[in-house]
Design a protein around this motif. Structure first.
Motif, PDB file in Angstrom:
ATOM      1  N   SER A  94       0.831  -1.203   0.000  1.00  0.00           N
ATOM      2  CA  SER A  94       0.000   0.000   0.000  1.00  0.00           C
ATOM      3  C   SER A  94       0.867   1.254   0.000  1.00  0.00           C
ATOM      4  O   SER A  94       1.754   1.423   0.833  1.00  0.00           O
ATOM      5  N   MET A  95       0.583   2.157  -0.950  1.00  0.00           N
ATOM      6  CA  MET A  95       1.409   3.339  -1.165  1.00  0.00           C
ATOM      7  C   MET A  95       0.836   4.594  -0.520  1.00  0.00           C
ATOM      8  O   MET A  95       1.381   5.691  -0.696  1.00  0.00           O
ATOM      9  N   SER A  96      -0.233   4.456   0.239  1.00  0.00           N
ATOM     10  CA  SER A  96      -0.871   5.632   0.839  1.00  0.00           C
ATOM     11  C   SER A  96       0.101   6.435   1.688  1.00  0.00           C
ATOM     12  O   SER A  96       0.078   7.668   1.687  1.00  0.00           O
ATOM     13  N   PHE A 121       2.508  -3.496 -10.288  1.00  0.00           N
ATOM     14  CA  PHE A 121       1.219  -3.050  -9.786  1.00  0.00           C
ATOM     15  C   PHE A 121       1.446  -1.971  -8.724  1.00  0.00           C
ATOM     16  O   PHE A 121       2.168  -2.205  -7.745  1.00  0.00           O
ATOM     17  N   ALA A 122       0.831  -0.811  -8.894  1.00  0.00           N
ATOM     18  CA  ALA A 122       0.703   0.121  -7.771  1.00  0.00           C
ATOM     19  C   ALA A 122      -0.383  -0.408  -6.850  1.00  0.00           C
ATOM     20  O   ALA A 122      -1.178  -1.275  -7.236  1.00  0.00           O
ATOM     21  N   ASN A 123      -0.455   0.119  -5.632  1.00  0.00           N
ATOM     22  CA  ASN A 123      -1.397  -0.425  -4.653  1.00  0.00           C
ATOM     23  C   ASN A 123      -1.917   0.691  -3.755  1.00  0.00           C
ATOM     24  O   ASN A 123      -1.126   1.433  -3.165  1.00  0.00           O
ATOM     25  N   LEU A 124      -3.242   0.803  -3.677  1.00  0.00           N
ATOM     26  CA  LEU A 124      -3.898   1.778  -2.805  1.00  0.00           C
ATOM     27  C   LEU A 124      -5.158   1.168  -2.207  1.00  0.00           C
ATOM     28  O   LEU A 124      -5.751   0.249  -2.784  1.00  0.00           O
ATOM     29  N   GLY A 125      -5.586   1.720  -1.081  1.00  0.00           N
ATOM     30  CA  GLY A 125      -6.858   1.323  -0.490  1.00  0.00           C
ATOM     31  C   GLY A 125      -8.020   1.880  -1.284  1.00  0.00           C
ATOM     32  O   GLY A 125      -7.917   2.914  -1.961  1.00  0.00           O
ATOM     33  N   VAL A 126      -9.162   1.216  -1.194  1.00  0.00           N
ATOM     34  CA  VAL A 126     -10.325   1.560  -1.998  1.00  0.00           C
ATOM     35  C   VAL A 126     -10.875   2.938  -1.667  1.00  0.00           C
ATOM     36  O   VAL A 126     -11.556   3.563  -2.492  1.00  0.00           O
ATOM     37  N   GLU A 127     -10.568   3.462  -0.509  1.00  0.00           N
ATOM     38  CA  GLU A 127     -11.132   4.758  -0.102  1.00  0.00           C
ATOM     39  C   GLU A 127     -10.337   5.951  -0.611  1.00  0.00           C
ATOM     40  O   GLU A 127     -10.730   7.104  -0.409  1.00  0.00           O
ATOM     41  N   ARG A 128      -9.232   5.718  -1.312  1.00  0.00           N
ATOM     42  CA  ARG A 128      -8.403   6.827  -1.782  1.00  0.00           C
ATOM     43  C   ARG A 128      -9.040   7.519  -2.990  1.00  0.00           C
ATOM     44  O   ARG A 128      -9.906   6.967  -3.663  1.00  0.00           O
ATOM     45  N   THR A 129      -8.578   8.732  -3.278  1.00  0.00           N
ATOM     46  CA  THR A 129      -9.174   9.544  -4.330  1.00  0.00           C
ATOM     47  C   THR A 129      -8.578   9.214  -5.699  1.00  0.00           C
ATOM     48  O   THR A 129      -7.480   8.640  -5.787  1.00  0.00           O
ATOM     49  N   PRO A 130      -9.272   9.597  -6.774  1.00  0.00           N
ATOM     50  CA  PRO A 130      -8.690   9.417  -8.104  1.00  0.00           C
ATOM     51  C   PRO A 130      -7.338  10.094  -8.262  1.00  0.00           C
ATOM     52  O   PRO A 130      -6.437   9.543  -8.913  1.00  0.00           O
ATOM     53  N   ASP A 131      -7.159  11.281  -7.672  1.00  0.00           N
ATOM     54  CA  ASP A 131      -5.853  11.944  -7.760  1.00  0.00           C
ATOM     55  C   ASP A 131      -4.786  11.118  -7.062  1.00  0.00           C
ATOM     56  O   ASP A 131      -3.656  11.005  -7.561  1.00  0.00           O
ATOM     57  N   ASP A 132      -5.123  10.529  -5.916  1.00  0.00           N
ATOM     58  CA  ASP A 132      -4.173   9.645  -5.230  1.00  0.00           C
ATOM     59  C   ASP A 132      -3.775   8.477  -6.130  1.00  0.00           C
ATOM     60  O   ASP A 132      -2.600   8.088  -6.191  1.00  0.00           O
ATOM     61  N   ALA A 133      -4.754   7.901  -6.813  1.00  0.00           N
ATOM     62  CA  ALA A 133      -4.474   6.754  -7.684  1.00  0.00           C
ATOM     63  C   ALA A 133      -3.524   7.148  -8.800  1.00  0.00           C
ATOM     64  O   ALA A 133      -2.567   6.418  -9.102  1.00  0.00           O
ATOM     65  N   GLN A 146      -3.529  -2.032  -8.267  1.00  0.00           N
ATOM     66  CA  GLN A 146      -4.212  -2.895  -7.303  1.00  0.00           C
ATOM     67  C   GLN A 146      -4.951  -1.994  -6.318  1.00  0.00           C
ATOM     68  O   GLN A 146      -4.345  -1.128  -5.680  1.00  0.00           O
ATOM     69  N   VAL A 147      -6.249  -2.210  -6.212  1.00  0.00           N
ATOM     70  CA  VAL A 147      -7.057  -1.512  -5.206  1.00  0.00           C
ATOM     71  C   VAL A 147      -7.433  -2.539  -4.157  1.00  0.00           C
ATOM     72  O   VAL A 147      -8.143  -3.508  -4.463  1.00  0.00           O
ATOM     73  N   HIS A 148      -6.911  -2.368  -2.937  1.00  0.00           N
ATOM     74  CA  HIS A 148      -7.193  -3.389  -1.932  1.00  0.00           C
ATOM     75  C   HIS A 148      -8.427  -3.029  -1.106  1.00  0.00           C
ATOM     76  O   HIS A 148      -8.671  -1.867  -0.790  1.00  0.00           O
ATOM     77  N   VAL A 149      -9.204  -4.057  -0.833  1.00  0.00           N
ATOM     78  CA  VAL A 149     -10.370  -3.943   0.040  1.00  0.00           C
ATOM     79  C   VAL A 149     -10.077  -4.778   1.282  1.00  0.00           C
ATOM     80  O   VAL A 149      -9.674  -5.931   1.183  1.00  0.00           O
ATOM     81  N   ASN A 150     -10.262  -4.196   2.447  1.00  0.00           N
ATOM     82  CA  ASN A 150      -9.773  -4.825   3.681  1.00  0.00           C
ATOM     83  C   ASN A 150     -10.643  -4.491   4.877  1.00  0.00           C
ATOM     84  O   ASN A 150     -10.152  -4.114   5.936  1.00  0.00           O
ATOM     85  N   SER A 151     -11.952  -4.662   4.718  1.00  0.00           N
ATOM     86  CA  SER A 151     -12.866  -4.271   5.792  1.00  0.00           C
ATOM     87  C   SER A 151     -12.617  -5.061   7.072  1.00  0.00           C
ATOM     88  O   SER A 151     -12.758  -4.516   8.185  1.00  0.00           O
ATOM     89  N   VAL A 152     -12.243  -6.330   6.953  1.00  0.00           N
ATOM     90  CA  VAL A 152     -11.979  -7.129   8.156  1.00  0.00           C
ATOM     91  C   VAL A 152     -10.735  -6.596   8.869  1.00  0.00           C
ATOM     92  O   VAL A 152     -10.719  -6.425  10.098  1.00  0.00           O
ATOM     93  N   GLN A 153      -9.681  -6.323   8.095  1.00  0.00           N
ATOM     94  CA  GLN A 153      -8.467  -5.762   8.692  1.00  0.00           C
ATOM     95  C   GLN A 153      -8.749  -4.425   9.361  1.00  0.00           C
ATOM     96  O   GLN A 153      -8.291  -4.167  10.482  1.00  0.00           O
ATOM     97  N   GLU A 154      -9.501  -3.559   8.685  1.00  0.00           N
ATOM     98  CA  GLU A 154      -9.816  -2.254   9.270  1.00  0.00           C
ATOM     99  C   GLU A 154     -10.614  -2.402  10.561  1.00  0.00           C
ATOM    100  O   GLU A 154     -10.464  -1.617  11.500  1.00  0.00           O
ATOM    101  N   VAL A 182      -7.445  -1.833 -13.597  1.00  0.00           N
ATOM    102  CA  VAL A 182      -7.658  -1.854 -12.150  1.00  0.00           C
ATOM    103  C   VAL A 182      -7.907  -3.286 -11.702  1.00  0.00           C
ATOM    104  O   VAL A 182      -8.755  -3.990 -12.267  1.00  0.00           O
ATOM    105  N   VAL A 183      -7.155  -3.706 -10.704  1.00  0.00           N
ATOM    106  CA  VAL A 183      -7.274  -5.041 -10.126  1.00  0.00           C
ATOM    107  C   VAL A 183      -7.726  -4.881  -8.682  1.00  0.00           C
ATOM    108  O   VAL A 183      -7.031  -4.258  -7.879  1.00  0.00           O
ATOM    109  N   VAL A 184      -8.873  -5.401  -8.347  1.00  0.00           N
ATOM    110  CA  VAL A 184      -9.342  -5.358  -6.961  1.00  0.00           C
ATOM    111  C   VAL A 184      -8.805  -6.572  -6.229  1.00  0.00           C
ATOM    112  O   VAL A 184      -8.914  -7.703  -6.717  1.00  0.00           O
ATOM    113  N   LYS A 185      -8.225  -6.325  -5.072  1.00  0.00           N
ATOM    114  CA  LYS A 185      -7.572  -7.379  -4.304  1.00  0.00           C
ATOM    115  C   LYS A 185      -8.064  -7.364  -2.860  1.00  0.00           C
ATOM    116  O   LYS A 185      -8.050  -6.324  -2.212  1.00  0.00           O
ATOM    117  N   GLU A 186      -8.508  -8.517  -2.381  1.00  0.00           N
ATOM    118  CA  GLU A 186      -8.731  -8.658  -0.945  1.00  0.00           C
ATOM    119  C   GLU A 186      -7.359  -8.805  -0.284  1.00  0.00           C
ATOM    120  O   GLU A 186      -6.335  -8.914  -0.962  1.00  0.00           O
TER     121      GLU A 186
END
Length: 353
Positions: A94-96, A121-133, A146-154, A182-186
């Motif tokens: 994650s590059m946030s 692959f770059a990697n960001l959380g799903v809540e980041r903005t288009p400019d962040d991406a 890669q857009v990671h979704v991680n509700s359990v981790q959060e 765009v690749v969505v990744k758990e």
């Protein structure tokens, strides 16, 4: 604090690789029916294929791990060197943190510096903005996001964000905003059939199902929290095997990770419909113990074994593996029966040849 968290994640993820107990990941529930005269010459096997707008020499990638601190920057450097030497794609962690603190950008930029011609692959959380991406993609000149979704981790993370209702809208905006696939990744809890169908509707190019059985971020975050906390959530979710078997027809291109331990696990995932297989934990342990040379050697060994296993199964191309016969037992079979999946059909797929 973010850099400390990155270091904690590496330390705790590596510790899980050291444990004798291996979490149930579903792969041992999948067996190939052995046909003794079905094999072909290994020299006929080609592992190469077109994926995400590029030509991959092997359906294997080093999956998202780390970056964001001095020590994890060194790990990223070693991962990139190994991936370059082995000719395999590589995903950033994650590059946030680098977007919030530009001084940490070099810990990610090193991926492109050391793997100049590779698929990244770059990697960001799903809540980041288009400019962040767009900034993350530009930082490493990424070939995909890669857009990671991680509700359990959060949920378990001490500093986690638990506002999930905006994630679908955010994902839509990311897909529309970037010029790379765009690749969505758990992050280790699996993507259900309903989720995969939704991702297809949203125009997501590929989905890494990233199932249960590899690094367990419930345990990672609970260890950072201290005490028992959310320990009862360990093992949450579906395995990669369950996700692949249950995947709907209108799904994005499927990638698989989560608990992949050996080339045999990778071939099992490919036979279940994954187009490529990602590995994190075992490769992290290898690079920490032996440096980039050890990981490059291991990646080369995996490529050799993937070729040998494909020849054994009579698969001249990776796509031929989806016509091999599979027998599914154990907890995975129980899951499939509960979901109404016809397992008998999997065991006779070669009859259609």
């Amino acid at each position: 604090m973010s850099s400390e968290r990155k270091d904690d994640h590496v330390r705790l993820a590596a510790a899980q690789q050291d444990e004798a107990r291996i979490a149930s990941n579903g792969f041992d529930d999948v067996a190939f029916v052995h046909h003794a005269l079905a094999g072909i010459d290994a020299e006929r096997v080609s592992l190469a294929g077109d994926l995400l707008g590029a030509r991959w020499s092997v359906p294997l990638y080093v999956n998202a791990m780390t970056g964001g601190s001095e020590s994890t920057g060194r790990i990223n450097r070693d991962l990139a060197i190994a991936a370059r030497e082995a000719g395999v794609p590589l995903a950033s962690g994650s590059m946030s943190v680098a977007l919030e603190n530009p001084a940490l950008a070099p810990t990610f930029r090193v991926l492109r510096e050391e793997h100049p011609d590779g698929f990244l692959f770059a990697n960001l959380g799903v809540e980041r903005t288009p400019d962040d991406a767009r900034r993350a993609i530009d930082l490493i000149e990424a070939n995909a996001l890669q857009v990671h979704v991680n509700s359990v981790q959060e949920t378990v993370m001490p500093e986690g964000r638990r506002a999930f209702s905006s994630w679908q809208r955010s994902l839509e905006s990311l897909v529309a905003a970037v010029d790379v696939p765009v690749v969505v990744k758990e992050v280790g809890f699996g993507l259900s059939a309903r989720t995969l169908a939704l991702l297809a509707d949203l125009g997501v190019a590929a989905a890494d199902v990233s199932g249960r059985g590899g690094t367990d971020f419930v345990r990672v975050e609970n260890a950072r929290r201290g005490g028992e906390g959310y320990a009862y959530l360990a093992g949450w979710g579906q395995s990669a095997v369950e996700c692949l078997i249950d995947a709907p027809a209108p799904a994005p291109v499927l990638l698989a990770s989560g608990g992949v331990r050996t080339p045999l696990d990778a071939v099992r995932a490919l036979a279940l419909g994954a187009r490529a297989v990602g590995v994190s934990g075992p490769f992290l342990k290898t690079v920490l113990d032996g440096g980039p040379e050890a990981l490059a050697s291991r990646l080369g060994e995996w490529t050799t074994h993937l070729t040998a296993l494909s020849a054994l199964l009579g698969a001249a191309a990776t796509s031929d593996l989806v016509r091999t016969d599979l027998v599914v037992t154990g907890d995975t079979a129980d899951f499939c029966r509960a979901r109404g999946i016809d397992l008998a059909a999997l065991s006779r797929r070669s009859d259609a040849r």
